[in-house]
Write a protein that holds these residues in place. Structure first.
Motif, PDB file in Angstrom:
ATOM      1  N   VAL A 149      13.542 -24.177 -13.909  1.00  0.00           N
ATOM      2  CA  VAL A 149      12.742 -25.378 -14.113  1.00  0.00           C
ATOM      3  C   VAL A 149      13.152 -26.016 -15.438  1.00  0.00           C
ATOM      4  CG1 VAL A 149      10.834 -24.071 -15.182  1.00  0.00           C
ATOM      5  CG2 VAL A 149      10.413 -26.361 -14.233  1.00  0.00           C
ATOM      6  N   VAL A 171      14.090 -27.190 -10.275  1.00  0.00           N
ATOM      7  CA  VAL A 171      13.060 -28.221 -10.390  1.00  0.00           C
ATOM      8  C   VAL A 171      13.204 -28.887 -11.753  1.00  0.00           C
ATOM      9  CG1 VAL A 171      10.575 -28.692 -10.499  1.00  0.00           C
ATOM     10  CG2 VAL A 171      11.459 -26.996  -8.873  1.00  0.00           C
ATOM     11  N   LEU A 210       3.916 -26.533  -9.398  1.00  0.00           N
ATOM     12  CA  LEU A 210       4.961 -25.676  -9.926  1.00  0.00           C
ATOM     13  C   LEU A 210       4.700 -24.225  -9.571  1.00  0.00           C
ATOM     14  CD1 LEU A 210       5.281 -27.234 -13.492  1.00  0.00           C
ATOM     15  CD2 LEU A 210       6.808 -27.609 -11.542  1.00  0.00           C
ATOM     16  N   TYR A 213       9.305 -19.229 -12.219  1.00  0.00           N
ATOM     17  CA  TYR A 213      10.754 -19.413 -12.251  1.00  0.00           C
ATOM     18  C   TYR A 213      11.420 -18.312 -13.063  1.00  0.00           C
ATOM     19  CZ  TYR A 213       9.228 -23.912 -10.539  1.00  0.00           C
ATOM     20  OH  TYR A 213       8.618 -24.885  -9.791  1.00  0.00           O
ATOM     21  N   HIS A 235       4.230 -20.136 -15.903  1.00  0.00           N
ATOM     22  CA  HIS A 235       5.179 -20.496 -14.842  1.00  0.00           C
ATOM     23  C   HIS A 235       6.516 -19.768 -14.962  1.00  0.00           C
ATOM     24  CE1 HIS A 235       2.663 -23.540 -13.022  1.00  0.00           C
ATOM     25  NE2 HIS A 235       2.394 -24.012 -14.226  1.00  0.00           N
TER      26      HIS A 235
END
Length: 287
Positions: A149, A171, A210, A213, A235
């Motif tokens: 990300v 992303v 989200l 990651y 995240h």
């Protein structure tokens, strides 16, 4: 010419330069300014006229005058003139012969990773030492098959590099409309349309969209990094790594302190022209 086709160019001369320049970047970002050129004596900032908060800018200037002598000049420039001027001065960026970041009007490299970035009004063309260092950091990471990300993606250069180095899924998101659109266009220029999920918003507003990651990239100013550190950790997958830049080498201790509060463990750092890039890993007890 419609209002939205012009940009305000704000030039600030600051004495002393620090910490006023860092404060200016952090606060002007909330007044519609989406691109900053740091200079030895201050900075130049650009805001789309339709997004410019004039009253907010005056408040920021008043705050800056409490910590530095401020000489200010401003003028509106047409977007076409801005891009023509930038293109005339834009040079390809070579990251140790392994990554070439270039504009569409430059010839492709004969070897290494080729990243095409149209010079526009967004941060991350590779000319800033922080972008260069983040690119160099990607080369040391095993990205094959890893989820990535790019937080505050600017031009999308880092997300594009990660995808070309084998990362998937990737992303990228930004709170600036211009950067969001520029990233979409640059993905297409690099034949990655649909390969990178480009979103519009902040890490907070997009929190429900989200996931987690393996690798996170955040090239943003120090105040934002510290304020959003808990969300970054949320995240990041366990044992995932996050690369930070956008701050000076002298600010690394402050960043480490913020990261350690959410159990992001310091791994290493690099520096270039007094700017730092620091790598952290999420431990089992991270938030």
């Amino acid at each position: 010419m419609e209002k939205s086709d012009r940009f305000l160019r704000l030039e600030l001369q600051l004495e002393p330069v620090l910490p006023a320049r860092e404060v200016a970047i952090a606060y002007l970002n909330g007044c519609g300014f989406s691109m900053f050129e740091e200079q030895p004596t201050g900075l130049v900032a650009f805001a789309r006229e339709s997004e410019w908060d004039e009253q907010g800018t005056q408040t920021v200037l008043a705050e800056l005058r409490t910590m530095a002598d401020v000489n200010m000049s401003s003028a509106f420039v047409e977007s076409e003139n801005w891009n023509a001027q930038w293109e005339a001065q834009y040079e390809p960026i070579d990251v140790e012969g392994r990554i070439m970041m270039r504009a569409p009007f430059h010839p492709a490299p004969t070897s290494g990773l080729d990243i095409i970035i149209q010079p526009e009004m967004s941060f991350g063309t590779g000319h800033h030492p922080t972008t260069w260092q983040m690119m160099r950091c990607l080369l040391d990471l095993d990205l094959e098959g890893k989820s990535v990300v790019d937080i505050g993606c600017g031009t999308g250069a880092l997300a594009i590099a990660a995808r070309k180095l084998g990362a998937a899924p990737v992303v990228a998101f930004d709170l600036d409309e211009w950067s969001y659109q520029n990233t979409l266009a640059n993905c297409e220029r690099n034949e990655l349309e649909g390969d990178i999920n480009v979103l519009f918003g902040t890490v907070e507003s997009l929190s429900d969209e989200l996931g987690t990651y393996d690798v996170a990239l955040a090239n943003i100013n120090l105040n934002v990094l510290k304020a959003e550190m808990h969300t970054y950790a949320k995240h990041l997958a366990e044992n995932g790594v996050i690369a930070f830049s956008g701050f000076y080498t002298a600010d690394v201790p402050a960043l480490r302190a913020a990261a350690e509060q959410v159990n992001l463990k310091y791994i290493s750092e690099t520096s270039r022209e007094d700017w730092a890039c620091a790598l952290f890993v999420k431990t089992a007890h991270s938030a």
